[in-house]
Structures are given as structure tokens and as C-alpha cells.
Motif scaffolding. Structure first.
Motif: not given
Length: 280
Positions: A228-231, A236-246
């Protein structure tokens, strides 16, 4: 002789009613306080309290709002566990005698955490959730000791408190980041520090699995939070592909490590009977 003297799980004798009933009443009161404080009956929901410091878009490690649905499962498990304490099986169990005060304390700490957020006391909320995390680790250590258990005991104790520990692991880090961001520490709102937070949550999940403290349930809840952190980072303000995949990858690895430990592929730590006797 005290009505609450305890015998071994195989003795066939049960303890008195006082401690089990106090556990039921205490857990019930804590759940009601948490339910009211969460804003479910009006007032500010947690994600809107404290100026929105714990909202789904407050920091890079804030889980999306739907993640908090896991609390319904945890509260249901706590309520069922408390009622089960009245059964002869639970009342004769040395393990459950050791567990009761810690279980009650965990419920009270959860209610205290909710009210500290409602009162805008974020630094207090961090202290409370840190203690709660330590209490849950202690609970799952007790559950790791040898005991006579059937599927019901396993479901109500290992299942409930395992999920509880796994979720609070993620919530603790999200809470720390929220407090620091609210205090003006801009660094925690940067994506690199978000990656650090995700990896810390995953590392805590790995440690729990390797120690054999929580079995599969903590990994499920930790992975739930990471997903759900990935979702939350898909917009939003912290949209990040790197964070999603990590976060997604970390969730999968936490589960994989737990399953591998369960199957014996990775050696797990064990809680010895001597440790349990010392806790008595």
C-alpha cells in the motif's frame, strides 16, 4: 491457595476467572476507545487529525488509505482472543498466562496512540508506538515457546498478534516520518529517504522471519503495508516509480523469506523453554 494459581498445560487443571475476565474487560475497553478515537463515530479520522500529518500523502512512506482496513481484522482477532481467554484450555495454559498482561497492554497502547494523535501530540504518538512495537515483539517471542496448541489457539494468538506486529512495523516507520516532517525536517519528504524507510521496514520484516518470532502472519501484514506504500506512490505529491517498484519488491521478498524460514530452507531462531521459564 489463590484462585488464580497456574498449573502446566498438561495437568488438566485450570486457573481462576479473575485474570481472564480482566483481560476481556480491558481489551474491550481499549478497542472501544480506539474505535471512538479513530473518528469512526464522528470527529476527525486519524488521517485528518494532527493537521493531516498521518494522511496518505503526507510522506513518501505513508501507506494509501485502504491499508488501514487491516485494523478491522486485528480488532476482530483481539476481541476473539480476549473471549477465548475464558475457555478452560486458555485458563490452564502457562503460555497464555504469560501472554495475557502483554496482550492487554498492547490494546491499551493502541488506544493511547490513537488519542495522542487526536490531541496533536505526534512526539508522544511516536513514543507510544515504539513501546507498542516492543510489546508485540515480546508477545510473539512468548508465542514462539513450546506449548500445547490446536488450530484455534494458533489462529487467535499467532494469527492476531502476528498481523498486529507486522502492521505496526510499517506504521511505526510511517509515524516517525510523519512526526519529523511535521517538525520541519524536510529531508524525510525526499524520495531517497523514502527508499530508506521502505528498506528499513523490509529489514525489520526479514529479522522477524529469520528469528522465527512471528511465523507467516507478520510477513503478511508487513507486505500488506509495503504494497500500500507502493500504491500510494503511484500518484500525489510523492509519486515515484522507483519507490513503487522498491516497495513492491520488498513486499515480495519479506514474504519469500518468511516462507523459506517456515519450510526450513533458512534456519530460524527459536525461543527456548528456559527463556519462557525466566519470563515467569
Amino acid at each position: 491457595m489463590s484462585t488464580d494459581s497456574t498449573t502446566g498445560p498438561g495437568s488438566g487443571r485450570t486457573t481462576g476467572w479473575v485474570l481472564p475476565v480482566l483481560t476481556v474487560l480491558g481489551v474491550a475497553a481499549a478497542i472501544v476507545a480506539a474505535f471512538v478515537g479513530s473518528g469512526a463515530l464522528g470527529g476527525n479520522p486519524i488521517n485528518e487529525a494532527a493537521g493531516g500529518a498521518l494522511s496518505a500523502d503526507a510522506t513518501p512512506v505513508a501507506p494509501a488509505g485502504s491499508a488501514f482496513g487491516i485494523w478491522s481484522v486485528i480488532y476482530l482477532g483481539l476481541a476473539a482472543y480476549a473471549l477465548w481467554q475464558l475457555s478452560p484450555t486458555a485458563r490452564r495454559s502457562t503460555c497464555q498466562r504469560l501472554l495475557r498482561p502483554w496482550a492487554l497492554l498492547s490494546a491499551l497502547l493502541n488506544a493511547a496512540w490513537i488519542w495522542s494523535v487526536q490531541l496533536d501530540l505526534l512526539v508522544v504518538s511516536v513514543a507510544v508506538i515504539m513501546v507498542l512495537l516492543a510489546v508485540l515483539v515480546r508477545i510473539v517471542m512468548i508465542l514462539g515457546a513450546p506449548r500445547a496448541s490446536g488450530w484455534l489457539e494458533t489462529l487467535l494468538t499467532d494469527g492476531t498478534f502476528g498481523l498486529y506486529l507486522g502492521w505496526v512495523t510499517v506504521a511505526f516507520l510511517a509515524n516517525v516520518y510523519a512526526w519529523l516532517a511535521d517538525a520541519g525536517v524536510a529531508l524525510v519528504t525526499e524520495i531517497p529517504l523514502g527508499l530508506v524507510g521502505v528498506l528499513l521496514a523490509a529489514g525489520m520484516g526479514f529479522a522477524t522471519a529469520l528469528l522465527g518470532l512471528g511465523r507467516i502472519a507478520p510477513a503478511l501484514a508487513t507486505s500488506w503495508g509495503l504494497v500500500w506504500i507502493a500504491v500510494g506512490r503511484t500518484e500525489g505529491a510523492f509519486e515515484s516509480t522507483v519507490l513503487v517498484w522498491t516497495a513492491t519488491f520488498a513486499a515480495g521478498v519479506v514474504l519469500l523469506v518468511a516462507v523459506a524460514s517456515r519450510l526450513g530452507v533458512i534456519p530460524m531462531g527459536q525461543v527456548s523453554p528456559a527463556e519462557v521459564r525466566h519470563a515467569q
